[in-house]
Write a protein that holds these residues in place. Structure first.
Motif, short mmCIF file in Angstrom:
data_model
loop_
_atom_site.label_atom_id
_atom_site.label_comp_id
_atom_site.label_asym_id
_atom_site.label_seq_id
_atom_site.Cartn_x
_atom_site.Cartn_y
_atom_site.Cartn_z
N LYS A 38 34.03 11.13 32.95
CA LYS A 38 35.27 11.15 31.96
C LYS A 38 35.63 9.75 31.56
CE LYS A 38 35.81 15.49 31.66
NZ LYS A 38 35.97 16.34 30.58
N ASN A 39 35.07 8.74 32.36
CA ASN A 39 35.46 7.48 31.96
C ASN A 39 35.29 7.07 30.54
OD1 ASN A 39 36.33 7.27 34.71
ND2 ASN A 39 34.34 6.19 35.37
N HIS A 40 36.14 6.29 30.01
CA HIS A 40 35.97 6.03 28.41
C HIS A 40 36.84 4.85 28.16
CE1 HIS A 40 39.54 8.49 28.90
NE2 HIS A 40 40.05 8.20 27.63
N LYS A 41 36.78 4.45 26.91
CA LYS A 41 37.21 3.20 26.44
C LYS A 41 37.87 3.47 25.21
CE LYS A 41 33.66 0.37 28.46
NZ LYS A 41 34.27 -0.22 29.69
N ILE A 42 39.24 2.94 25.00
CA ILE A 42 40.02 3.20 23.72
C ILE A 42 40.33 1.82 23.03
CG2 ILE A 42 41.95 4.31 22.72
CD1 ILE A 42 42.05 5.90 25.14
N LYS A 43 40.06 1.79 21.67
CA LYS A 43 40.61 0.81 20.99
C LYS A 43 41.33 1.15 19.34
CE LYS A 43 40.38 -3.69 19.75
NZ LYS A 43 41.16 -3.74 18.76
N ASN A 44 42.48 0.44 19.18
CA ASN A 44 43.25 1.07 17.82
C ASN A 44 42.71 -0.17 16.95
OD1 ASN A 44 44.16 3.38 18.63
ND2 ASN A 44 46.21 2.57 18.34
#
Length: 651
Positions: free
Chosen positions: A294-300
């Protein structure tokens, strides 16, 4: 009849005029891709049309995004690229016209055929480990009805071969219409598109209202300005589905350790794109490095809507703010600038307006470029720093002792290195009115003339205010009338000056008509004259609905006036007649010899429709809270005017 020569000339003139008009309407600026090739080494060169300068603007220029057909890209004007393998590649070019008065030139893809490997100095796609292995880039800010390219870059930072997933969310729900149409996407590492159930259930969409205004999302968006690592993938996807209408999902397999790949998305902005040229729109990327976890990275990706590609620009995320919830929210502003000179800038000064409604004591700097510390107070700095001075009407940002290259400077190939920005935020004052604000910035490079940016605006959603009202109607022309009513109103929330208001009023009315007495002489069978007196008493009761629509104006915080039209109808009415017949002996009322009583009742529903004008005055709390009011209503059809006095409470 026209002479033959004039007829011919007239026809020729019409044809020429039509032809000129048609060419003018259909002409398209085009840029072509050309290249020089030696084996697997290719030097690309754009062939672009002349730029059209804007009066008073800096010198126009082009910026480029080359998509080289193997997953690599370049922003150089004439990039050199070494292909790793033999094969056929499709090169694409997106051209952005800065300070130009025309549309961006259209381009067509071009095939590159590599038959020989003559150069082994191949470079892999550059690492993005400094961005936590995930980045979103764009070639330009969005302009309505034009195309733009978004690049999703991801890197396997694990020490093993990974199978992962990418999400790109777009079209925020806070806007009435979609801003982007996905035209195409191009992948070069075997990524495949997948479909998922992206419709959240009603129970999942809790707290949806908190996403109505961009200013209300600050806390949720803030942590995604830079790439962040999160662990609860389900929560992140749920939040993204709540904020955005659309998503593109890709899966990839067998990404080797350290490998970086790029996916290219072409979007076309819609004709109905929000026209606020200071508004900020976003897209959100989510990168799952390993689908087993479930680890993930987020960027706007934040983008400012523009009408032309001007690197010197001011924007705000306060384009649509919920006024009810705004007091404790921060509004963010961003001023961008670019050094278009032939040499570096050592000092850059930004003189930015501050609207009165903002609390200057809450000012804080969010980020900047060039990155540098805040200048020490009371001493002349000898290192690079940012100095801030706040006056009553402006904020002064001064970058001191910096080095920002010029776009026309020798050996400067990366245009992004010539750009900078300041992002800051403020809260609203405790007491301010619901009015649109605008501010702009004067940008000064060293000792050059200032460049004035566009206006950044702050707007509020109309909101909804529901009111409860109750009062009494006074009918001067009716006898013994009583009329009580209750009702509700709807209007924009806490409007400053002019606003509309619609109402529904339910009134209970009762009044008596005039008592009628009719005397008649009757002669009976015996020839005796008798006085017959008939007395009629009429009572009217009805339930009446009023539907007024009016324009109101708040003179100040306490007094408001209004005028409008209204329709009313008797939903249910009942008329009762009490008829008393008295018989007297003789033609005088000397001796009463008999009395009869009868009662007649007539009921109607949805009858007696009337329309009229109204004039209104309130005193109390004009925008929100309790107040007292008086209203005069003039009916069109008949002389049935009345006065209304009431109390009202706006919520």
């Amino acid at each position: 009849m026209k002479p033959p020569l004039l007829t011919v000339l007239f026809a020729l003139f019409s044809i020429v005029s039509f032809s000129q008009t048609k060419v003018k309407d259909t002409i398209t600026r085009r840029a072509n891709i050309s290249y020089n090739q030696k084996g697997n080494t290719v030097i690309f060169k754009p062939e672009t049309p002349p730029l059209i300068p804007i009066a008073g603007a800096p010198k126009p220029s082009y910026s480029y995004l080359w998509e080289l057909g193997d997953g690599h890209y370049s922003k150089q004007a004439e990039p050199k690229h070494v292909y790793k393998n033999k094969g056929n590649y499709t090169a694409r070019l997106a051209v952005t016209n800065n300070y130009d008065n025309g549309k961006p030139p259209a381009t067509r893809p071009k095939k590159v055929v590599v038959n020989d490997i003559t150069d082994t100095d191949y470079k892999d796609i550059a690492s993005i480990a400094d961005q936590n292995g995930f980045a979103i880039l764009k070639n330009c800010d969005p302009i309505p009805e034009q195309e733009m390219v978004v690049i999703l870059s991801y890197q396997n930072l694990q020490n093993y071969v990974a199978n992962g997933k990418l999400y790109l969310f777009y079209n925020e729900k806070q806007f009435k219409h979609n801003n982007f149409d996905l035209v195409d996407f191009r992948k070069y590492a075997g990524e495949r598109e997948v479909l998922e159930n992206t419709v959240a259930s009603v129970d999942d969409l809790d707290d949806t209202k908190s996403y109505l205004a961009s200013a209300e999302n600050n806390l949720k968006f803030k942590k995604y300005k830079n790439t962040t690592t999160e662990e609860d993938l389900d929560a992140s996807l749920k939040e993204a589905h709540t904020i955005y209408n659309n998503v593109s999902i890709l899966e990839f397999d067998d990404a080797n350790p350290g490998e970086t790949h790029n996916v290219f998305f072409t979007f076309k902005t819609t004709p109905k794109m929000i026209k606020d040229t200071s508004a900020t729109v976003t897209m959100r990327g989510i990168f799952v490095p390993n689908r087993s976890f479930k680890n993930h990275k987020i960027k706007n990706l934040e983008m400012e809507i523009v009408t032309s590609h001007d690197p010197n620009k001011m924007g705000s995320n306060g384009s649509l703010i919920n006024y009810r919830l705004v007091r404790f929210k921060r509004v963010k502003f961003k001023t961008r600038f670019q050094n278009n000179g032939e040499g570096p800038a050592r000092m850059i000064r930004l003189e930015t307006d501050i609207p009165d409604m903002f609390d200057k004591k809450t000012f804080q700097i969010e980020s900047m470029y060039p990155e540098c510390p805040i200048c020490p107070k009371g001493e002349e700095p000898t290192v690079s720093c940012l100095d801030t001075i706040i006056s009553q009407k402006q904020i002064f940002f001064t970058f001191k002792n910096i080095y920002l290259p010029g776009s026309e400077q020798k050996n400067v190939h990366e245009k992004d290195s010539t750009k900078g920005f300041v992002r800051y935020s403020m809260k609203f004052n405790e007491d301010f009115h619901k009015v649109k604000t605008k501010s702009r910035t004067a940008i000064i490079f060293d000792k050059n003339e200032p460049i004035i940016t566009n206006y950044a605006t702050t707007r509020f959603l109309p909101g909804i205010s529901i009111s409860a009202k109750a009062g009494y109607n006074i009918y001067p022309d009716l006898e013994k009338s009583t009329s009580y009513f209750v009702g509700a109103t709807i209007s924009p929330f806490k409007s400053y000056r002019f606003y509309w208001q619609a109402e529904w009023v339910n009134a209970l009315n009762k009044y008596d008509s005039d008592v009628t007495v009719v005397d008649a002489i009757n002669t009976n069978a015996n020839g005796t004259r008798q006085l017959i007196r008939t007395t009629t008493v009429t009572e009217n009761k009805n339930i009446n609905w009023e539907i007024p629509v009016l324009i109101r104006y708040n003179i100040n915080n306490y007094i408001g006036i209004g005028a409008g039209i209204q329709a009313n109808i008797n939903v249910l009415s009942k008329q009762t007649q009490d008829i008393k017949t008295e018989t007297f002996e003789g033609d005088k009322e000397n001796l009463l010899i008999g009395t009869e009583r009868t009662n007649n009742t007539v009921k109607n529903s949805f009858a007696d429709f009337k329309t009229g004008l109204l004039f209104d005055l309130t005193a109390g709390f004009a925008r929100i809270g309790p107040s007292l009011g008086a209203r005069y209503v003039m009916n069109f059809q008949e002389n049935f005017n009345y006065i209304q006095v009431y109390g009202i409470w706006k919520f």
